[in-house]
Design an enzyme around this catalytic site. Structure first.
Site, PDB file in Angstrom:
ATOM      1  N   GLY A 288      23.496  36.233  44.990  1.00  0.00           N
ATOM      2  CA  GLY A 288      23.569  37.676  45.485  1.00  0.00           C
ATOM      3  C   GLY A 288      23.749  37.751  46.904  1.00  0.00           C
ATOM      4  O   GLY A 288      24.045  36.874  47.832  1.00  0.00           O
TER       5      GLY A 288
ATOM      6  N   VAL B 133      26.964  34.151  44.472  1.00  0.00           N
ATOM      7  CA  VAL B 133      26.273  33.176  44.555  1.00  0.00           C
ATOM      8  C   VAL B 133      24.976  33.413  45.050  1.00  0.00           C
ATOM      9  O   VAL B 133      24.619  33.704  46.196  1.00  0.00           O
ATOM     10  CB  VAL B 133      26.839  31.954  45.178  1.00  0.00           C
ATOM     11  CG1 VAL B 133      25.683  30.825  44.814  1.00  0.00           C
ATOM     12  CG2 VAL B 133      28.184  31.386  44.671  1.00  0.00           C
TER      13      VAL B 133
ATOM     14  N   SER C  50      22.921  33.862  52.127  1.00  0.00           N
ATOM     15  CA  SER C  50      22.663  32.241  51.803  1.00  0.00           C
ATOM     16  C   SER C  50      23.749  31.351  51.972  1.00  0.00           C
ATOM     17  O   SER C  50      23.597  30.198  52.307  1.00  0.00           O
ATOM     18  CB  SER C  50      22.036  32.207  50.379  1.00  0.00           C
ATOM     19  OG  SER C  50      23.072  32.642  49.340  1.00  0.00           O
TER      20      SER C  50
ATOM     21  N   HIS D  18      32.107  35.231  48.733  1.00  0.00           N
ATOM     22  CA  HIS D  18      31.631  33.933  48.068  1.00  0.00           C
ATOM     23  C   HIS D  18      29.852  34.132  48.312  1.00  0.00           C
ATOM     24  O   HIS D  18      29.065  33.625  47.248  1.00  0.00           O
ATOM     25  CB  HIS D  18      31.936  32.859  49.120  1.00  0.00           C
ATOM     26  CG  HIS D  18      33.143  32.094  48.472  1.00  0.00           C
ATOM     27  ND1 HIS D  18      33.443  30.825  48.313  1.00  0.00           N
ATOM     28  CD2 HIS D  18      34.322  32.848  48.470  1.00  0.00           C
ATOM     29  CE1 HIS D  18      34.698  30.820  47.832  1.00  0.00           C
ATOM     30  NE2 HIS D  18      35.504  31.811  47.960  1.00  0.00           N
ATOM     31  N   ASP D  19      29.559  34.788  49.296  1.00  0.00           N
ATOM     32  CA  ASP D  19      27.998  35.008  49.168  1.00  0.00           C
ATOM     33  C   ASP D  19      27.534  35.800  48.189  1.00  0.00           C
ATOM     34  O   ASP D  19      26.852  35.447  47.534  1.00  0.00           O
ATOM     35  CB  ASP D  19      27.693  35.631  50.491  1.00  0.00           C
ATOM     36  CG  ASP D  19      26.147  35.858  50.977  1.00  0.00           C
ATOM     37  OD1 ASP D  19      25.350  34.764  50.603  1.00  0.00           O
ATOM     38  OD2 ASP D  19      25.836  37.044  51.302  1.00  0.00           O
TER      39      ASP D  19
ATOM     40  N   PRO E  97      35.205  32.812  40.934  1.00  0.00           N
ATOM     41  CA  PRO E  97      36.395  32.844  40.372  1.00  0.00           C
ATOM     42  C   PRO E  97      37.419  31.657  40.921  1.00  0.00           C
ATOM     43  O   PRO E  97      37.448  31.466  42.185  1.00  0.00           O
ATOM     44  CB  PRO E  97      36.963  34.189  40.429  1.00  0.00           C
ATOM     45  CG  PRO E  97      36.300  34.510  41.764  1.00  0.00           C
ATOM     46  CD  PRO E  97      34.946  33.904  41.850  1.00  0.00           C
TER      47      PRO E  97
ATOM     48  N   ASP F  63      50.122  37.574  50.811  1.00  0.00           N
ATOM     49  CA  ASP F  63      51.053  38.690  50.869  1.00  0.00           C
ATOM     50  C   ASP F  63      52.245  38.378  51.612  1.00  0.00           C
ATOM     51  O   ASP F  63      51.840  38.194  52.947  1.00  0.00           O
ATOM     52  CB  ASP F  63      50.153  39.966  51.321  1.00  0.00           C
ATOM     53  CG  ASP F  63      51.009  41.340  51.232  1.00  0.00           C
ATOM     54  OD1 ASP F  63      52.654  41.119  51.229  1.00  0.00           O
ATOM     55  OD2 ASP F  63      50.802  42.368  51.437  1.00  0.00           O
TER      56      ASP F  63
END
Length: 327
Positions: A72, A70, A76, A66-67, A165, A247
């Site tokens: 790079g 968004v 953040s 996630h970092d 995504p 899984d």
């Protein structure tokens, strides 16, 4: 023959990757002089936290993804705002488990306590190292991590929209989003393999098992018994806190069963199943399902590329004293 051809194609992609003189700002031994023990310190912190709660593994992996997607790989996502307007406050990030954030904060604290390392190591690099250690301690590959990232100073809720995504993405949507970060189809399929560990809330796939379309309530792509089990665990109006392993066989082990499960109709999310909807992506899935070592080798190259996405170096960022706040 089909698997062999896939291996040749993927090996060529790897060769091109390693010949590319990209991102020379990052270095494998960046802290050799300033904080030579940083990797062992982070590793110890990760191991201790993982032993305390298994959620730490998938939580840290998701945090890294996630970092990087968004603004790079600049940590953040870790920033806190007084008005709840930071990345972590966005709807898409609210599901990030607190154990991932706590993992980085603990590791940062451990590094800061080492004489000579104070204010030397960025939170972005600590997150990258912790991600590697989580993967390794969960049975996945141990790999060298490129370092030298600076921490970003800006974190806005609005910047997350449209940059992560979603569970119902089709293959073209996934390819487009990954390509926007310099990641190709091989990287996409390999990085999806991180779903071999972790869990998903029922709401992320409820439509597939309850109201797929007007003709059938269940997505016909799902293994029938698997769908029955999912409906049992996630009935309609289920407690929104309930989660299901991505899984179903080895949810805490980093292996290639994710791909074997995909071929058996046990891809939990729509975005998992769609990896089988094109010939090229299916060939990659088959190659990874057939050879665990090959999957892990390609995964290392893919996550290394991910770790280079829009990194900040030098004066572009800072080294935060506290990962939750800008200096």
């Amino acid at each position: 023959m089909e698997t062999l051809n896939s291996h040749c194609l993927l090996s060529l992609s790897l060769l091109v990757l390693f010949l590319c003189p990209c991102y020379s700002q990052l270095q494998y031994n960046y802290y050799h002089n300033s904080c030579p023990d940083v990797e062992s310190v982070v590793h110890s912190a990760v191991k201790k936290k993982l032993e305390q709660t298994f959620v730490t593994g998938p939580a840290t992996l998701r945090l890294f993804f996630h970092d990087c997607f968004v603004q790079g790989c600049d940590a953040s996502v870790l920033l806190t705002s007084h008005d709840n307007n930071a990345e972590k406050d966005s709807a898409d990030d609210l599901s990030l488990a607190g154990d991932g954030f706590d993992m980085v904060i603990r590791a940062k604290s451990a590094v800061e306590s080492v004489p000579g390392c104070r204010h030397k190591v960025s939170c972005a690099d600590i997150l990258a190292l912790a991600t590697r250690d989580i993967i390794s301690l969960s049975g996945g590959p141990y790999y060298a991590v490129e370092l030298g990232r600076r921490d970003g100073r800006i974190s806005l809720k609005a910047s997350v929209n449209g940059h992560l995504p979603l569970a119902d993405f089709n293959l073209n949507q996934l390819k487009s989003m990954f390509a926007s970060h310099g990641l190709d189809l091989v990287d996409l399929v390999a990085l999806s393999g991180a779903h071999t560990v972790g869990f998903s809330h029922c709401r992320q796939f409820s439509k597939r098992i309850h109201v797929y379309n007007s003709k059938t309530r269940t997505d016909p792509a799902l293994n029938l018994q698997y769908a029955v089990n999912l409906r049992r665990i996630c009935p309609k109006n289920v407690d929104p806190r309930i989660v299901v392993p991505m899984d179903p066989d080895t949810p805490l082990i980093f292996d290639n069963l994710y791909y074997k499960n995909l071929r058996q109709g046990k891809g939990l999310l729509t975005s998992d199943h769609v990896l089988l909807t094109s010939l090229k992506s299916r060939e990659i899935v088959d190659a990874f399902a057939s050879n665990s070592s090959f999957f892990k080798h390609v995964f290392v190259s893919a996550i290394t590329k991910l770790g280079r996405v829009d990194v900040k170096t030098g004066k572009q960022g800072e080294i935060r004293r506290d990962c939750r706040f800008v200096n």
